[in-house]
Design a protein around this motif. Structure first.
Motif, PDB file in Angstrom:
ATOM      1  N   ILE A 246     -18.551 -80.524 -17.899  1.00  0.00           N
ATOM      2  CA  ILE A 246     -17.606 -79.709 -17.122  1.00  0.00           C
ATOM      3  C   ILE A 246     -18.256 -79.216 -15.843  1.00  0.00           C
ATOM      4  N   SER A 247     -19.502 -78.759 -15.953  1.00  0.00           N
ATOM      5  CA  SER A 247     -20.220 -78.259 -14.779  1.00  0.00           C
ATOM      6  C   SER A 247     -20.340 -79.334 -13.704  1.00  0.00           C
ATOM      7  N   ALA A 248     -20.718 -80.554 -14.111  1.00  0.00           N
ATOM      8  CA  ALA A 248     -20.880 -81.651 -13.151  1.00  0.00           C
ATOM      9  C   ALA A 248     -19.548 -82.018 -12.502  1.00  0.00           C
ATOM     10  N   VAL A 249     -18.474 -82.080 -13.299  1.00  0.00           N
ATOM     11  CA  VAL A 249     -17.165 -82.472 -12.776  1.00  0.00           C
ATOM     12  C   VAL A 249     -16.614 -81.421 -11.820  1.00  0.00           C
ATOM     13  N   VAL A 250     -16.692 -80.146 -12.220  1.00  0.00           N
ATOM     14  CA  VAL A 250     -16.155 -79.068 -11.383  1.00  0.00           C
ATOM     15  C   VAL A 250     -16.885 -79.016 -10.047  1.00  0.00           C
ATOM     16  N   LEU A 251     -18.206 -79.090 -10.099  1.00  0.00           N
ATOM     17  CA  LEU A 251     -18.966 -79.033  -8.848  1.00  0.00           C
ATOM     18  C   LEU A 251     -18.695 -80.259  -7.986  1.00  0.00           C
ATOM     19  N   ALA A 252     -18.551 -81.413  -8.616  1.00  0.00           N
ATOM     20  CA  ALA A 252     -18.254 -82.632  -7.859  1.00  0.00           C
ATOM     21  C   ALA A 252     -16.927 -82.492  -7.125  1.00  0.00           C
ATOM     22  N   ILE A 253     -15.931 -81.905  -7.783  1.00  0.00           N
ATOM     23  CA  ILE A 253     -14.619 -81.706  -7.156  1.00  0.00           C
ATOM     24  C   ILE A 253     -14.727 -80.743  -5.988  1.00  0.00           C
ATOM     25  N   PHE A 254     -15.427 -79.628  -6.192  1.00  0.00           N
ATOM     26  CA  PHE A 254     -15.604 -78.637  -5.125  1.00  0.00           C
ATOM     27  C   PHE A 254     -16.255 -79.278  -3.902  1.00  0.00           C
ATOM     28  N   LEU A 255     -17.373 -79.957  -4.131  1.00  0.00           N
ATOM     29  CA  LEU A 255     -18.119 -80.525  -3.003  1.00  0.00           C
ATOM     30  C   LEU A 255     -17.357 -81.669  -2.338  1.00  0.00           C
ATOM     31  N   TYR A 278     -29.951 -88.047   6.210  1.00  0.00           N
ATOM     32  CA  TYR A 278     -30.217 -86.640   6.512  1.00  0.00           C
ATOM     33  C   TYR A 278     -29.079 -85.766   5.995  1.00  0.00           C
ATOM     34  N   LEU A 279     -27.835 -86.226   6.255  1.00  0.00           N
ATOM     35  CA  LEU A 279     -26.671 -85.469   5.786  1.00  0.00           C
ATOM     36  C   LEU A 279     -26.616 -85.442   4.258  1.00  0.00           C
ATOM     37  N   ALA A 280     -26.984 -86.560   3.628  1.00  0.00           N
ATOM     38  CA  ALA A 280     -26.987 -86.622   2.170  1.00  0.00           C
ATOM     39  C   ALA A 280     -28.020 -85.658   1.587  1.00  0.00           C
ATOM     40  N   ARG A 281     -29.199 -85.640   2.200  1.00  0.00           N
ATOM     41  CA  ARG A 281     -30.231 -84.709   1.736  1.00  0.00           C
ATOM     42  C   ARG A 281     -29.778 -83.266   1.904  1.00  0.00           C
ATOM     43  N   SER A 282     -29.022 -83.004   2.957  1.00  0.00           N
ATOM     44  CA  SER A 282     -28.510 -81.663   3.204  1.00  0.00           C
ATOM     45  C   SER A 282     -27.541 -81.228   2.094  1.00  0.00           C
ATOM     46  N   VAL A 283     -26.658 -82.152   1.700  1.00  0.00           N
ATOM     47  CA  VAL A 283     -25.696 -81.841   0.634  1.00  0.00           C
ATOM     48  C   VAL A 283     -26.417 -81.601  -0.686  1.00  0.00           C
ATOM     49  N   ILE A 284     -27.426 -82.445  -0.972  1.00  0.00           N
ATOM     50  CA  ILE A 284     -28.185 -82.290  -2.223  1.00  0.00           C
ATOM     51  C   ILE A 284     -28.938 -80.963  -2.223  1.00  0.00           C
ATOM     52  N   VAL A 334     -26.532 -81.337  -9.328  1.00  0.00           N
ATOM     53  CA  VAL A 334     -26.961 -82.232  -8.247  1.00  0.00           C
ATOM     54  C   VAL A 334     -26.354 -83.612  -8.444  1.00  0.00           C
ATOM     55  N   LEU A 335     -26.242 -84.029  -9.702  1.00  0.00           N
ATOM     56  CA  LEU A 335     -25.630 -85.325 -10.006  1.00  0.00           C
ATOM     57  C   LEU A 335     -24.176 -85.348  -9.535  1.00  0.00           C
ATOM     58  N   GLY A 336     -23.487 -84.220  -9.710  1.00  0.00           N
ATOM     59  CA  GLY A 336     -22.096 -84.137  -9.270  1.00  0.00           C
ATOM     60  C   GLY A 336     -21.941 -84.263  -7.769  1.00  0.00           C
ATOM     61  N   ILE A 341     -21.821 -87.623  -1.447  1.00  0.00           N
ATOM     62  CA  ILE A 341     -22.747 -88.432  -0.650  1.00  0.00           C
ATOM     63  C   ILE A 341     -22.149 -89.802  -0.346  1.00  0.00           C
ATOM     64  N   GLN A 342     -21.463 -90.388  -1.314  1.00  0.00           N
ATOM     65  CA  GLN A 342     -20.806 -91.675  -1.090  1.00  0.00           C
ATOM     66  C   GLN A 342     -19.785 -91.577   0.029  1.00  0.00           C
TER      67      GLN A 342
END
Length: 355
Positions: A246-255, A278-284, A334-336, A341-342
């Motif tokens: 749930i944590s991974a899915v919710v955060l993935a949706i938010f981001l 660079y942008l991907a590293r920023s999001v992570i 972070v996985l979410g 990033i994609q």
């Protein structure tokens, strides 16, 4: 990290909501972990108190203590350092207006499973018991006469011990003859040698030989076969693992939503030569900071809650478990972020800025 931190500072409300969601998930995971440990301890406290490595039961008992029936002559201690005899029954104890489910252990006070007495005295004669101190929270006290269900026998609390629950029920320790009187009444003299198990202390459990109608099981296996023990632990563990998802899915949706809202901004940044990596590293990095904040706040709230919970609530926190769960929560968060990033990688600068 610079870009991630500056965006968090400039959009406090938006990212506070994300931290709030992670905090609630972390709080629930940590609390469920404490509840699982607490319930686990309630089931096996008395077994841990034996500090034994194995148990001898009848083969047909299906590793169930009350279903096992032995005699004192069935085993002579061959091949072990120490052994102790144990008889056990369940009952309901009543004193005045106080009532509690209890597990009664009949033991030999000279053997190693005799509990330590932290208040009062050890049992010295028929009808006396040492009770687990949790009964004090239910209103029982030294000197109380206990009436038991399904028997006319009364017991008297002469002492208290600690950490003694079996299958979530407080344990009453007494001598073997008293337990047989509770179990068989006036016919107790005919069953003085009846017990339910032998408790073993040995480093060579696998080398112990017993008749075919008996079996030797290690303490861990004995605990896992306690009624409801494995099912309870499996249920709570499944809930914790499900919360990770749930944590991974919710955060993935938010981001993902936040990323979609910033497509044009990312397009401009790409047009200015800022790379996708660079942008991907920023999001992570941003996700990592938010996850750490949520987990830490969730941990603090869990500790505060545990401090104010009444003793009747079976919560016991294992800090190593909490650390592992905290790390897992940060990892799945972070996985979410990988979904976002994609999206960033696929942004075409010209299309994003309307070119």
């Amino acid at each position: 990290m610079f870009l991630a931190w500056n965006e968090i500072k400039n959009n406090k409300l938006r990212f506070t909501l994300i931290v709030g969601v992670l905090m609630l998930v972390s709080y629930l995971v940590f609390f469920l972990s404490g509840l699982a440990n607490g319930l686990e301890n309630m089931n096996k406290e008395a077994v841990d108190k034996w500090d034994g490595q194995g148990v001898i039961l009848t083969e047909e008992s299906d590793i169930n203590l009350p279903q096992s029936s032995l005699t004192l002559d069935d085993y002579n201690g061959e091949g072990v350092d120490e052994y102790a005899s144990l008889a056990q029954i369940n009952s309901i104890a009543t004193s005045d207006d106080h009532k509690s489910n209890v597990s009664i252990f009949g033991i030999d006070k000279e053997e190693f499973i005799m509990p330590n007495v932290i208040e009062g005295d050890a049992f010295a004669k028929e009808g006396e018991v040492i009770a687990n101190e949790s009964l004090k929270d239910e209103g029982f006290k030294l000197g109380d006469k206990l009436s038991l269900s399904s028997t006319e026998e009364d017991l008297t609390i002469v002492g208290f011990t600690n950490n003694a629950k079996f299958n979530a029920a407080p344990v009453l320790y007494t001598d073997l003859y008293t337990l047989q009187k509770v179990r068989y009444g006036k016919a107790a003299e005919n069953y003085e040698d009846r017990i339910n198990a032998f408790i073993l202390r040995t480093d060579n459990l696998s080398d112990i030989e017993v008749p075919d109608e008996l079996q030797v099981v290690d303490t861990t296996t004995f605990i896992e076969n306690l009624p409801g023990y494995s099912e309870q632990n499996l249920t709570l563990t499944f809930m914790i693992y499900f919360l990770f998802i749930i944590s991974a899915v919710v955060l993935a949706i938010f981001l993902y939503v936040l990323t979609i809202q910033k497509v044009s901004i990312f397009g401009v940044m790409k047009a200015q030569g800022i790379s996708s990596s660079y942008l991907a590293r920023s999001v992570i990095a941003q996700t990592f900071l938010l996850a750490i904040a949520g987990v830490i706040i969730g941990f603090i709230l869990t500790m505060i809650t545990g401090f104010f919970l009444p003793a009747a609530v079976p919560v016991a926190f294992n800090y190593l478990d909490l650390l592992v769960y905290g790390i897992v929560l940060i990892f799945v968060s972070v996985l979410g972020a990988l979904f976002s990033i994609q999206t960033i990688v696929k942004i075409d600068p010209l299309k994003a800025i309307g070119g």
